[in-house]
Write a protein that holds these residues in place. Sequence first.
Motif, PDB file in Angstrom:
ATOM      1  N   VAL A  14       0.851  -1.204   0.000  1.00 25.39           N
ATOM      2  CA  VAL A  14       0.000   0.000   0.000  1.00 25.39           C
ATOM      3  C   VAL A  14       0.884   1.250   0.000  1.00 25.39           C
ATOM      4  O   VAL A  14       0.672   2.189  -0.765  1.00 25.39           O
ATOM      5  N   ASN A  15       1.922   1.230   0.836  1.00 22.60           N
ATOM      6  CA  ASN A  15       2.819   2.395   0.904  1.00 22.60           C
ATOM      7  C   ASN A  15       3.542   2.626  -0.408  1.00 22.60           C
ATOM      8  O   ASN A  15       3.756   3.759  -0.824  1.00 22.60           O
ATOM      9  N   GLU A  16       3.932   1.531  -1.060  1.00 23.55           N
ATOM     10  CA  GLU A  16       4.633   1.660  -2.350  1.00 23.55           C
ATOM     11  C   GLU A  16       3.706   2.295  -3.388  1.00 23.55           C
ATOM     12  O   GLU A  16       4.137   3.110  -4.207  1.00 23.55           O
ATOM     13  N   ILE A  17       2.433   1.918  -3.360  1.00 25.02           N
ATOM     14  CA  ILE A  17       1.473   2.507  -4.315  1.00 25.02           C
ATOM     15  C   ILE A  17       1.303   3.993  -4.022  1.00 25.02           C
ATOM     16  O   ILE A  17       1.304   4.832  -4.931  1.00 25.02           O
ATOM     17  N   ILE A  18       1.192   4.303  -2.746  1.00 21.68           N
ATOM     18  CA  ILE A  18       1.021   5.715  -2.364  1.00 21.68           C
ATOM     19  C   ILE A  18       2.247   6.526  -2.792  1.00 21.68           C
ATOM     20  O   ILE A  18       2.132   7.593  -3.390  1.00 21.68           O
ATOM     21  N   LYS A  19       3.442   5.960  -2.530  1.00 20.63           N
ATOM     22  CA  LYS A  19       4.675   6.666  -2.905  1.00 20.63           C
ATOM     23  C   LYS A  19       4.820   6.783  -4.424  1.00 20.63           C
ATOM     24  O   LYS A  19       5.406   7.719  -4.939  1.00 20.63           O
ATOM     25  N   GLY A  20       4.245   5.814  -5.135  1.00 15.01           N
ATOM     26  CA  GLY A  20       4.419   5.753  -6.597  1.00 15.01           C
ATOM     27  C   GLY A  20       3.386   6.557  -7.371  1.00 15.01           C
ATOM     28  O   GLY A  20       3.228   6.337  -8.574  1.00 15.01           O
ATOM     29  N   GLY A  21       2.665   7.456  -6.723  1.00 19.34           N
ATOM     30  CA  GLY A  21       1.711   8.311  -7.439  1.00 19.34           C
ATOM     31  C   GLY A  21       0.265   8.014  -7.093  1.00 19.34           C
ATOM     32  O   GLY A  21      -0.648   8.663  -7.601  1.00 19.34           O
ATOM     33  N   GLY A  22       0.040   7.005  -6.224  1.00 20.32           N
ATOM     34  CA  GLY A  22      -1.339   6.646  -5.880  1.00 20.32           C
ATOM     35  C   GLY A  22      -1.766   7.193  -4.538  1.00 20.32           C
ATOM     36  O   GLY A  22      -2.539   6.556  -3.799  1.00 20.32           O
ATOM     37  N   ASN A  93      -1.650   3.040 -12.455  1.00 14.71           N
ATOM     38  CA  ASN A  93      -0.297   3.237 -12.981  1.00 14.71           C
ATOM     39  C   ASN A  93       0.744   2.847 -11.927  1.00 14.71           C
ATOM     40  O   ASN A  93       1.747   2.199 -12.230  1.00 14.71           O
ATOM     41  N   ALA A  94       0.476   3.247 -10.665  1.00 18.44           N
ATOM     42  CA  ALA A  94       1.398   2.909  -9.582  1.00 18.44           C
ATOM     43  C   ALA A  94       1.419   1.386  -9.350  1.00 18.44           C
ATOM     44  O   ALA A  94       2.468   0.815  -9.037  1.00 18.44           O
ATOM     45  N   ILE A  95       0.270   0.733  -9.536  1.00 20.73           N
ATOM     46  CA  ILE A  95       0.239  -0.730  -9.376  1.00 20.73           C
ATOM     47  C   ILE A  95       1.054  -1.385 -10.500  1.00 20.73           C
ATOM     48  O   ILE A  95       1.794  -2.347 -10.287  1.00 20.73           O
ATOM     49  N   ARG A  96       0.938  -0.836 -11.706  1.00 17.64           N
ATOM     50  CA  ARG A  96       1.707  -1.409 -12.823  1.00 17.64           C
ATOM     51  C   ARG A  96       3.213  -1.301 -12.551  1.00 17.64           C
ATOM     52  O   ARG A  96       3.976  -2.191 -12.897  1.00 17.64           O
ATOM     53  N   LYS A  97       3.596  -0.195 -11.921  1.00 17.42           N
ATOM     54  CA  LYS A  97       5.018  -0.037 -11.586  1.00 17.42           C
ATOM     55  C   LYS A  97       5.456  -1.167 -10.645  1.00 17.42           C
ATOM     56  O   LYS A  97       6.512  -1.770 -10.833  1.00 17.42           O
ATOM     57  N   GLN A  98       4.599  -1.483  -9.655  1.00 15.68           N
ATOM     58  CA  GLN A  98       4.920  -2.583  -8.736  1.00 15.68           C
ATOM     59  C   GLN A  98       4.951  -3.916  -9.475  1.00 15.68           C
ATOM     60  O   GLN A  98       5.763  -4.785  -9.178  1.00 15.68           O
TER      61      GLN A  98
END
Length: 388
Positions: A14-22, A93-98
């Motif tokens: 969840v934190n990675e998504i938030i950090k990645g633009g979400g 988009n942030a999920i795709r990055k993950q």
Amino acid sequence: MSEATIINPDLNFVNEIIKGGGESLKKCYQCATCSVVCNVTPEGNPFPRKEMVLAQWGQKDKLIASPDVWLCHQCSDCTAYCPRGAKPGEVLNAIRKQSIKEVALVPFFAKIATDPKLIWLLFAIPAVLFYLIMPYKSFSGVPRNAEGAMAYHLFMPVFPHIDVTFILTALFAAVSAFVGITRLWSGMKANTGDAAGSGSPFSHIVPAVTTILAHKKFADCNVNRLRQWGHLLLFYSFAGLAVVTTWAIVYLYGWEFLGIKAFGPFHFGESPYPMTDPVKMLALASSVAFALGITIILLNRLGKAAKAGMGSYFDWIFLLVVIGVGATGMASWGLRIADMEIGYFVYYIHLVFVWSLFAYAPYSKFAHLFYRTTAMVFARYSGREATK
Ligand code: SF4
Ligand code: SF4
């Protein structure tokens, strides 16, 4: 009595998504407006509402290899209409990055390509590589060709320096992409309960690729209509430049190894080629398409930022590399014609950008080309999307 379902949220995800633009993720209250307005979602399998709740709950396994996450074309219709100001387009988009990081053959490369703190390393790797293989450790005083003109192949020989470096880079990118596609495909099959496929997956490749070549899905977008043209121009300018590169190799090796001499407008031999040569005309046309495409994309993104979102580092670093390739390519060409030796340095930077574009392709936003195609083939194969 029905059994309770235990949800184990992956808070790091969840934190990675938030950090990645979400960062807008938590605003969603599940009204489903986004799924209704999305024209890209397959009928019967709507997104992105369910992805929003899965992301809030940290359901990494369900999202990392979700075909729907990859079917999204980030047109931002959902973002524009969300009553809560959540930005599902940016969240996906942030999920795709993950997802790219998860299926990566070399996770370290995915980290370099997606972490803003490592931007220096992203460029330092090719900068050191090209400096090490440069025959002259200087950007001036490079020998000139028989006509006394600047020639970049005397600064950095095509063979073996450029050819071997880029063949190895292309091999690395191809293997990385193949492994990523295989992992994503297996994950999508596991995620959708090994959905019964219709025919062979290979039979769905041509229709999916045809859809991509015509950019049909982009045409379904409302808020970001211009993006289709920017994307289309950029896509075909890259295709044109790929043909130009191959053509130049045929000229050089056809002359060097097969002894083919220039005939008609075709100048077999070493570059530079005259403007009347078809390869030069194609290069010019591709460059114009490139400049137009990137201008449309930039203006569109900046002009629609309030409605569609500004994008994240993941989007901007890719745009920076693409712009870097085009700008330094055109500048080095102009500087050679103007006989300015600073052109050698600009050409060196150009090689750094080109290498970054290809080497990081399966680890950057460029990976959309492989993974969205994979998802589109899977959607047809699994019956998730109507095959007409
Ligand atoms: S993202 Fe917005 S539009 Fe979509 S379900 Fe959540 S609140 Fe509704
Ligand atoms: S960004 Fe566009 S394609 Fe993606 S979910 Fe939203 S409306 Fe659909």
